[in-house]
Scaffold this active site. Structure first.
Site, PDB file in Angstrom:
ATOM      1  N   SER A 136     108.238  95.715  56.482  1.00 26.29           N
ATOM      2  CA  SER A 136     109.078  94.793  57.241  1.00 26.29           C
ATOM      3  C   SER A 136     108.528  94.694  58.660  1.00 26.29           C
ATOM      4  O   SER A 136     108.423  95.707  59.351  1.00 26.29           O
ATOM      5  CB  SER A 136     110.515  95.339  57.247  1.00 26.29           C
ATOM      6  OG  SER A 136     111.361  94.553  58.043  1.00 26.29           O
ATOM      7  N   LYS A 162     107.120  91.314  54.833  1.00 27.95           N
ATOM      8  CA  LYS A 162     108.399  90.658  55.164  1.00 27.95           C
ATOM      9  C   LYS A 162     108.422  90.418  56.662  1.00 27.95           C
ATOM     10  O   LYS A 162     108.259  91.354  57.445  1.00 27.95           O
ATOM     11  CB  LYS A 162     109.545  91.571  54.712  1.00 27.95           C
ATOM     12  CG  LYS A 162     110.883  91.375  55.401  1.00 27.95           C
ATOM     13  CD  LYS A 162     111.978  92.151  54.682  1.00 27.95           C
ATOM     14  CE  LYS A 162     113.008  92.722  55.628  1.00 27.95           C
ATOM     15  NZ  LYS A 162     114.058  93.507  54.921  1.00 27.95           N
ATOM     16  N   LEU A 163     108.626  89.149  57.053  1.00 36.19           N
ATOM     17  CA  LEU A 163     108.716  88.817  58.471  1.00 36.19           C
ATOM     18  C   LEU A 163     110.181  88.694  58.854  1.00 36.19           C
ATOM     19  O   LEU A 163     110.944  87.969  58.200  1.00 36.19           O
ATOM     20  CB  LEU A 163     108.021  87.481  58.766  1.00 36.19           C
ATOM     21  CG  LEU A 163     106.545  87.348  58.395  1.00 36.19           C
ATOM     22  CD1 LEU A 163     106.031  85.967  58.845  1.00 36.19           C
ATOM     23  CD2 LEU A 163     105.716  88.463  59.031  1.00 36.19           C
ATOM     24  N   LYS A 164     110.573  89.366  59.917  1.00 37.08           N
ATOM     25  CA  LYS A 164     111.905  89.159  60.472  1.00 37.08           C
ATOM     26  C   LYS A 164     111.898  87.816  61.196  1.00 37.08           C
ATOM     27  O   LYS A 164     110.933  87.505  61.926  1.00 37.08           O
ATOM     28  CB  LYS A 164     112.229  90.289  61.458  1.00 37.08           C
ATOM     29  CG  LYS A 164     112.435  91.627  60.781  1.00 37.08           C
ATOM     30  CD  LYS A 164     113.718  91.624  59.972  1.00 37.08           C
ATOM     31  CE  LYS A 164     114.143  93.020  59.592  1.00 37.08           C
ATOM     32  NZ  LYS A 164     115.419  93.036  58.851  1.00 37.08           N
ATOM     33  N   ASP A 190     113.323  87.638  56.513  1.00 34.55           N
ATOM     34  CA  ASP A 190     114.667  88.220  56.611  1.00 34.55           C
ATOM     35  C   ASP A 190     115.301  87.772  57.918  1.00 34.55           C
ATOM     36  O   ASP A 190     114.787  88.064  58.995  1.00 34.55           O
ATOM     37  CB  ASP A 190     114.567  89.756  56.573  1.00 34.55           C
ATOM     38  CG  ASP A 190     115.927  90.434  56.556  1.00 34.55           C
ATOM     39  OD1 ASP A 190     116.961  89.724  56.549  1.00 34.55           O
ATOM     40  OD2 ASP A 190     115.963  91.682  56.543  1.00 34.55           O
ATOM     41  N   ASN A 192     118.658  88.359  58.768  1.00 30.86           N
ATOM     42  CA  ASN A 192     119.781  89.200  59.215  1.00 30.86           C
ATOM     43  C   ASN A 192     120.931  88.359  59.793  1.00 30.86           C
ATOM     44  O   ASN A 192     121.392  88.609  60.907  1.00 30.86           O
ATOM     45  CB  ASN A 192     119.319  90.251  60.226  1.00 30.86           C
ATOM     46  CG  ASN A 192     118.471  91.341  59.609  1.00 30.86           C
ATOM     47  OD1 ASN A 192     117.263  91.397  59.833  1.00 30.86           O
ATOM     48  ND2 ASN A 192     119.073  92.191  58.773  1.00 30.86           N
ATOM     49  N   GLU A 215     115.882  86.340  52.934  1.00 35.52           N
ATOM     50  CA  GLU A 215     116.914  87.367  52.879  1.00 35.52           C
ATOM     51  C   GLU A 215     117.998  87.070  53.907  1.00 35.52           C
ATOM     52  O   GLU A 215     117.708  86.832  55.081  1.00 35.52           O
ATOM     53  CB  GLU A 215     116.233  88.717  53.168  1.00 35.52           C
ATOM     54  CG  GLU A 215     117.112  89.935  53.064  1.00 35.52           C
ATOM     55  CD  GLU A 215     116.307  91.223  53.345  1.00 35.52           C
ATOM     56  OE1 GLU A 215     115.054  91.191  53.314  1.00 35.52           O
ATOM     57  OE2 GLU A 215     116.941  92.246  53.621  1.00 35.52           O
ATOM     58  N   ASP A 240     121.434  90.720  51.375  1.00 28.87           N
ATOM     59  CA  ASP A 240     121.387  92.106  51.839  1.00 28.87           C
ATOM     60  C   ASP A 240     122.803  92.439  52.348  1.00 28.87           C
ATOM     61  O   ASP A 240     123.651  92.946  51.581  1.00 28.87           O
ATOM     62  CB  ASP A 240     120.312  92.225  52.949  1.00 28.87           C
ATOM     63  CG  ASP A 240     120.272  93.570  53.659  1.00 28.87           C
ATOM     64  OD1 ASP A 240     121.121  94.428  53.398  1.00 28.87           O
ATOM     65  OD2 ASP A 240     119.385  93.782  54.515  1.00 28.87           O
ATOM     66  N   LYS A 264     120.480  98.431  49.081  1.00 35.33           N
ATOM     67  CA  LYS A 264     120.383  99.568  50.009  1.00 35.33           C
ATOM     68  C   LYS A 264     121.527 100.497  49.643  1.00 35.33           C
ATOM     69  O   LYS A 264     122.694 100.149  49.832  1.00 35.33           O
ATOM     70  CB  LYS A 264     120.579  99.108  51.453  1.00 35.33           C
ATOM     71  CG  LYS A 264     119.395  98.424  52.083  1.00 35.33           C
ATOM     72  CD  LYS A 264     119.723  98.028  53.513  1.00 35.33           C
ATOM     73  CE  LYS A 264     118.620  97.163  54.091  1.00 35.33           C
ATOM     74  NZ  LYS A 264     119.049  96.468  55.312  1.00 35.33           N
ATOM     75  N   GLY A 292     115.545  99.145  53.154  1.00 37.42           N
ATOM     76  CA  GLY A 292     115.407 100.348  53.967  1.00 37.42           C
ATOM     77  C   GLY A 292     116.115 100.182  55.289  1.00 37.42           C
ATOM     78  O   GLY A 292     116.485  99.067  55.668  1.00 37.42           O
TER      79      GLY A 292
END
Ligand code: OSB
Ligand code: MG
Length: 369
Positions: A136, A162-164, A190, A192, A215, A240, A264, A292
């Site tokens: 990540s 995985k790119l935030k 992702d 968030n 995500e 997530d 998770k 994670g």
């Protein structure tokens, strides 16, 4: 099994590089380790909560307090009948606080398994000896730094990137990574929870980049929004934050809110509920992968065991210790051929290094039971 003493050990460990997401930036991994000592065994686990309630409503101080005042008394009341499989039911009257429940159940499960000589992998139903590792990659100030970081991870052998992302750091970084590293690398993003359904047209601009998944683009309670978004964009939607139980998972799948799930264990109350999500998803043909929370070797060991179950078909955020820490609390998890090896020793199968633990311990609470 009867608990004799529970220790809550707060540690603060420097990260090798700052990690930035749409909700904040971390320079260290601060966590509470739960060490359970029983009449014939001991168990270790690590709380996934962070110092501030930004990823979810839980945070480290809240988790410590809930454990001491509300969870532990319900377990010690069971006396020597206590075992990991009774923890969920005993703690069910307490609403929420999945991460606090998870760390306690996991420490007890570790103690149970150590005394019976069984590994987490064997107990959970692992079918692999090693699991593919993704990484990540946090939000950066400029594209050049991002490309350097991604290039370095690919050179190390990570099998998925995985790119935030967040508004203002989404289409361009994805385009740059595709242009530099090509269409063959496995790439996902992702958010968030950083977007709303009103951003659907914008997120559809990610469609041409052939991402494995996006995500958690929308707020955690916006299941309907994710279902609508999934009809508008072609990138598969993965949840997530929204999934905190097997019931949530079943509902999200039934409503078309996701076609992939990030599991998770901490977010769902522990490894037993995580396995139920694995099973529900498998029954619907929905692939899962192991997320994670910047775990030390203690939390990572159990995650790697979970990731070896049959429906964990996508690479997880189960990176090597060196991706996070110069010095881990256990022997480091090492990347070999893009994979991590599933521990086979009793319980989590790794030991805490006492000197390292001392070095990074900031406080300790000992609770005689
Ligand atoms: O959303 O998956 C997430 C880290 C902290 C909080 C939330 C998330 C993450 C990560 C890092 O993406 C995963 C890892 O490498 O542990
Ligand atoms: Mg996530």
């Amino acid at each position: 099994m009867k608990i004799e003493v529970v220790e809550l050990i707060r540690v603060d460990i420097p990260l090798v590089a700052p990690f930035r997401t749409s909700f904040g930036e971390s320079h260290t991994r601060e966590t509470t380790l739960v060490h359970v000592v029983t009449s014939d065994s001991e168990g270790w686990a690590e709380c996934a909560a962070e110092p501030e309630p930004l990823y979810s409503s839980e945070f480290l101080d809240s988790s410590d307090l809930v454990i001491i005042d509300h969870l532990l008394p319900r377990l010690t009341a069971l006396g020597d009948r206590l075992g990991a499989e009774l923890v969920g039911t005993a703690l069910a009257p307490v609403k929420g606080h999945q991460m606090a429940k998870a760390v306690l159940e996991t420490a007890i499960l570790d103690a149970d398994l150590r005394s019976s000589g069984l590994s987490f992998g064997r107990y959970l139903g692992a079918v692999k000896e090693r699991v593919p590792a993704g990484v990540s990659v946090g939000i950066m100030n400029e594209i050049g730094a991002l490309l350097d970081a991604v290039g370095d991870y690919l050179d190390q052998g990570y099998l998925r990137i995985k790119l935030k992302i967040e508004p203002g750091w989404d289409i361009e970084p994805v385009r740059a990574v595709r242009e530099r590293f090509g269409d063959d690398i496995t790439l996902q993003v992702d958010a968030n929870t950083a977007y709303t359904l009103a951003d659907a047209r914008h997120l559809a601009r990610l469609d041409p980049f052939d991402l494995l998944l996006i995500e958690q683009p929308l707020p955690e309670d916006d299941i309907r929004g994710h279902a609508e978004l999934a009809k508008i964009i072609s990138t598969p939607v993965c949840l997530d934050e929204s999934i905190t139980s097997a019931r949530d998972a079943a509902a999200a799948i039934a409503l078309g809110a996701c076609s992939i799930i990030n599991v998770k264990p901490a977010r769902v109350g522990g490894y037993l509920e995580a396995r139920r999500i694995h099973d529900v998803a498998a029954a619907h043909g929905v692939p899962v992968w192991c997320g994670g929370m910047l775990e030390t070797g203690i939390g990572r060991a159990a995650n790697v065991a979970l990731a070896a179950l049959p429906n964990f078909v996508l690479p997880g955020d189960t990176s090597a210790s060196s991706r996070y820490f110069a010095q881990d609390l256990t022997e480091p998890f090492v990347l070999q051929d893009g994979h991590l090896t599933v521990p086979t020793g009793p319980g989590i199968g790794v030991a805490v290094l006492p000197d390292v633990l001392d070095e990074y311990t900031t406080s300790k609470i000992e609770i005689p039971c």
